[in-house]
Design an enzyme around this catalytic site. Sequence first.
Site, short mmCIF file in Angstrom:
data_model
loop_
_atom_site.label_atom_id
_atom_site.label_comp_id
_atom_site.label_asym_id
_atom_site.label_seq_id
_atom_site.Cartn_x
_atom_site.Cartn_y
_atom_site.Cartn_z
N ASP A 27 0.87 -1.18 0.00
CA ASP A 27 0.00 0.00 0.00
C ASP A 27 0.91 1.23 0.00
OD1 ASP A 27 -1.73 2.09 0.40
OD2 ASP A 27 -2.59 1.32 2.28
N ARG A 78 10.09 -14.61 -4.00
CA ARG A 78 9.75 -15.14 -2.68
C ARG A 78 10.85 -14.84 -1.66
NH1 ARG A 78 6.80 -21.03 -2.73
NH2 ARG A 78 4.86 -20.40 -3.76
N ASN A 117 4.03 -2.97 4.61
CA ASN A 117 2.67 -3.52 4.65
C ASN A 117 2.81 -4.99 4.29
OD1 ASN A 117 1.89 -0.78 2.53
ND2 ASN A 117 1.78 -0.74 4.76
N LYS A 295 -37.12 -4.34 23.26
CA LYS A 295 -36.72 -3.95 24.60
C LYS A 295 -35.94 -5.11 25.23
CE LYS A 295 -38.01 -1.03 27.16
NZ LYS A 295 -39.35 -0.79 27.71
N HIS A 296 -34.75 -4.84 25.69
CA HIS A 296 -33.93 -5.84 26.38
C HIS A 296 -33.80 -7.13 25.59
CE1 HIS A 296 -33.07 -3.54 29.98
NE2 HIS A 296 -34.31 -3.07 29.89
N GLY A 346 -39.92 3.43 25.34
CA GLY A 346 -38.46 3.48 25.38
C GLY A 346 -37.81 2.40 24.55
N ASN A 461 -37.77 -19.78 26.93
CA ASN A 461 -38.84 -20.26 26.09
C ASN A 461 -39.70 -19.10 25.62
OD1 ASN A 461 -38.45 -23.15 26.26
ND2 ASN A 461 -39.22 -23.05 28.35
N ASP A 575 -52.09 -28.31 27.73
CA ASP A 575 -52.51 -27.15 28.52
C ASP A 575 -52.27 -25.83 27.80
OD1 ASP A 575 -49.76 -27.33 28.74
OD2 ASP A 575 -49.71 -27.29 30.94
N ARG A 617 -36.95 -26.06 15.25
CA ARG A 617 -36.94 -25.46 16.59
C ARG A 617 -36.21 -24.12 16.53
NH1 ARG A 617 -34.22 -28.34 21.80
NH2 ARG A 617 -32.44 -27.07 21.17
N HIS A 621 -31.02 -17.90 22.84
CA HIS A 621 -30.44 -17.56 24.14
C HIS A 621 -29.23 -16.65 23.95
CE1 HIS A 621 -32.88 -20.27 26.55
NE2 HIS A 621 -32.71 -21.19 25.63
#
Length: 621
Positions: A27, A78, A117, A295-296, A346, A461, A575, A617, A621
């Site tokens: 360079d 070289r 360089n 948020k977060h 926010g 989850n 459930d 899936r 995390h």
Amino acid sequence: MAHILSAVEGKSTDVVKITRALISVSDKTGIEDFAKFLSSQNVELLSTGGTAAKLRAAGLTVIDVSSYTGHAECLDGRVKTLHPKIHGGLLGVRGNPQHEADMERLDIGRIDMTILNLYPFEKTVASGASFEQCVENIDIGGPSMLRSTAKNHAFTSIVTSPAQYAAVMAEMEANGGGTTMALRRRLASEAFTLSAAYDAAIASHFQTALSDSSTTPQEQPSAITRVYRPQRTLKYGCNPHQKPSFVATIGSSPLPFSIVNGVPGYINLLDAANAYQLVLELRLATSLPAAASFKHVSPAGAAVAVPLTSVECQAYEVKEEDAAGLTPVALAYLRARHGDPMCSFGDFAAVSDVVDEDTAKILKKEVSDGIVAPGYTPEALEILKTKKGGKFIILEGTKDFVPGDLEYREVFGMTFCQKRNNAIITKDHMSNVVTAKKDLSEDAIRDLIVASICVKYTQSNSVGFAKDGMMVGVGAGQQSRVDCVKLAGKKVKTWYLRQHPKVLGLKFKDGVKRQERVNARVRYIEGDFTPEEKIRWEAQFSEVPEPLSESEKDDFMKATSGVTISSDAFFPFRDSIDHASKVGVTYVAQPGGSVQDENVTKCCDDYGMLMCFTGTRLFHH
């Protein structure tokens, strides 16, 4: 056990006058002016090949390295500088009797500065060159001189970048043509960092090439070197006591976005990184402008551009005529913000398309920390730059940015590596319908996609409910999946009840702020006031409202239907479906794979729901 060398003693001094410099740069930016400065300081110049030719063309006197060493360049270039007269001149310890005697006996002169360089290896790789051509662009002589000069920094100066030239010249001018120990040590540190990064890039390329060319799984490499280049110091990390903090690029890759305005913090940037990925994936999957409110490091809301109903306009405090004229990107953010406007207070916003004036006007009246987008119109920038007294954070996505395939994370002294979650959710994921009900409309597919991509970027989850192209309830970070459903279901209920006639008819006093009205409506729906709280809540109204009874809520909720739910992992029991039925869920997406899949499917059939197994899936995390 390896033998540890003792330090070689010499006569150290703070300022070392530069009398001879070796220049070999690929360079050549600014090299003529720098070399002219060195010549004006009576520094003898050694150089090689194209660098020597360029300096001579500039009128400078230059000694070829081959003439200096007495050995010609060979092996296609070289071998140029790998010679005792070069490395002895760089490594000789000044004031050491043995070194001084060896140098005199072997006719080795001192070299006080190296300016170099390294061959552009990473650029060669990025160009798509063959493996063999990349190998040819592995510099040997440069790193050797770099390390020799940097190791002997007590007496020699290593200059590795045009960005350093000005500081070196200023130092020499201030010190009678010499450099100080402080500068030499800093230059050596930067040189060793460069060398480490260079070798890491080579090792990474070889590992990738081996992996790509093999038909069998490769053993884990014995070591992995990753190079982080700090770009910006942050005020602190997650908390004020977590200092220092900074954001860095990985190797030669750029950051995924640039800072246009404001001073982003650690969590702001985490929100931006996740939110921007979410909206880009929504845009790709639905072909609609998309927006998110974070948020977060979890979404409070996300949406694509779908027109508002007249009731929604009332609930979101938007005039129907204004809503009809909104641009698609503005409409997407309006929906994303109003899925859960209390949690979006926010927020950090993200949109998939260029931010226009309509979008900026919506953001201007909301309490928000910042936004990331692929671009901004001049009118939008002018509006946003005045927000928060000029402190509103504006990030612009890097065009064509491509993240690496592997992600690394350091936790408690350990480093974890995984393939980046590059699963792209599309309508194909909704094709495996396992329930008796099979009729899946285009709107339902859209909403299932919105919910699924949203949970992909929600702390697990997680489950998410969507309707009319927007998230209307996000349940994040719960250990029990049914608790995710209950948490998000409560938000769905609140979202829908905000459209109840009694909520729309609340009469606020003049001067009650926008967010205060949002919060007051939510508390009205919830209704569980303490006596002290109720006094303060009622003070916001010109007419104290009659309570919204549980029976009125239940009657209103009976009209809900067409809501979709997506889960980041399988439903382990029925459930979750039982609870989802209470908030109008008609469509379900989940990966499947549980021993309870048959029972969960039957539960959906019992409620007349349609469920598809995505097979993917989406833990985050």
